[in-house]
Write a protein that holds these residues in place. Sequence first.
Motif, mmCIF file in Angstrom:
data_model
loop_
_atom_site.group_PDB
_atom_site.id
_atom_site.type_symbol
_atom_site.label_atom_id
_atom_site.label_comp_id
_atom_site.label_asym_id
_atom_site.label_seq_id
_atom_site.Cartn_x
_atom_site.Cartn_y
_atom_site.Cartn_z
ATOM 1 N N VAL A 118 0.898 -1.184 0.025
ATOM 2 C CA VAL A 118 0.166 -0.081 -0.016
ATOM 3 C C VAL A 118 1.023 1.370 0.060
ATOM 4 N N LEU A 119 0.695 1.954 -1.170
ATOM 5 C CA LEU A 119 1.484 3.252 -1.313
ATOM 6 C C LEU A 119 0.661 4.777 -1.022
ATOM 7 N N ASP A 120 1.606 5.620 -0.411
ATOM 8 C CA ASP A 120 0.854 6.910 -0.298
ATOM 9 C C ASP A 120 0.626 7.700 -1.605
ATOM 10 N N HIS A 121 -0.193 8.735 -1.588
ATOM 11 C CA HIS A 121 -0.505 9.325 -2.849
ATOM 12 C C HIS A 121 0.935 9.726 -3.658
ATOM 13 N N GLU A 122 1.825 10.386 -3.173
ATOM 14 C CA GLU A 122 2.911 10.548 -4.150
ATOM 15 C C GLU A 122 3.770 9.621 -4.613
ATOM 16 N N ASP A 123 3.810 8.493 -3.815
ATOM 17 C CA ASP A 123 4.600 7.213 -4.243
ATOM 18 C C ASP A 123 3.742 6.381 -5.518
ATOM 19 N N ASN A 124 2.532 6.780 -5.197
ATOM 20 C CA ASN A 124 1.633 5.885 -6.167
ATOM 21 C C ASN A 124 1.582 6.702 -7.555
ATOM 22 N N ARG A 125 1.878 8.304 -7.546
ATOM 23 C CA ARG A 125 2.002 8.838 -8.593
ATOM 24 C C ARG A 125 3.328 8.718 -9.350
ATOM 25 N N ARG A 180 -4.110 2.909 -4.838
ATOM 26 C CA ARG A 180 -2.814 3.284 -4.142
ATOM 27 C C ARG A 180 -2.331 1.768 -3.689
ATOM 28 N N THR A 181 -2.990 0.777 -3.823
ATOM 29 C CA THR A 181 -2.868 -0.615 -3.425
ATOM 30 C C THR A 181 -2.125 -1.704 -4.860
#
Length: 237
Positions: free
Chosen positions: A199-206, A221-222
């Motif tokens: 599970v990633l936070d928003h910035e890592d996801n982007r 984001r998962t």
Amino acid sequence: MVGTSTGREVELLLDRVAESIGRRRPRVLQVGARVSVADRNERNWRTLVGKRFGSRARFVGIDLVAGDNVDRTLDICSPPRMLKASLGGEAFDLVICCHVLEHTQSPVRAARNIESLLRPGGLAYVATPWSQAFHAAPDDYWRFSVRGLGLMFRRLEILSAFYSGGDVGLDVAYRVERDGRPDLEARGGAVEQGLFQIVLDHEDNRAILARQATERLPVSRTYLPTLFVNVVGRRRP
């Protein structure tokens, strides 16, 4: 958690077959036997069985489509009488069904047929995706958990269950056990739940999406890797 590999688990499977047949000639069925370019990471079961048991092994490969390694063009979801007419009345010591059930329109019927094709004490090796991209061959319908396979194959005693990945050249697998046996109870789910999901936070996801060669939709984001569930079961009398 027990670290292992699919290669090691296959060796253990063939050991079980050798132990169960004694001096008899093994009769082996592979469901979904056709060789394709997409199967570059798949094992050649006919070769593996031949190396282990020699020319005395009797190997039959079936598939919906004719091709390399296919002896009979046959649907595992066919009526039992049709399977018997094509494969003969003699039961099998081992049935291999890898990456097939997700493509069948009736996986429960396929499971019943696999069970009926096994002799009492015969072994089945079933591998299916838990997490994998859509892959239509000819179509893609289902995903399965270890416990789901246990419910489908009610006539099998589950001897081994393990998770494996899908990367070419990476042969890593894991078993979840309790007291040396597969943990198929709900308590095992607490262990499995957090093993593979990221599970990633928003910035890592982007950032991950920005590095992709083709456009991806940011629907989550998962992330889950390609993950297969594998079970080895023995038909009860």
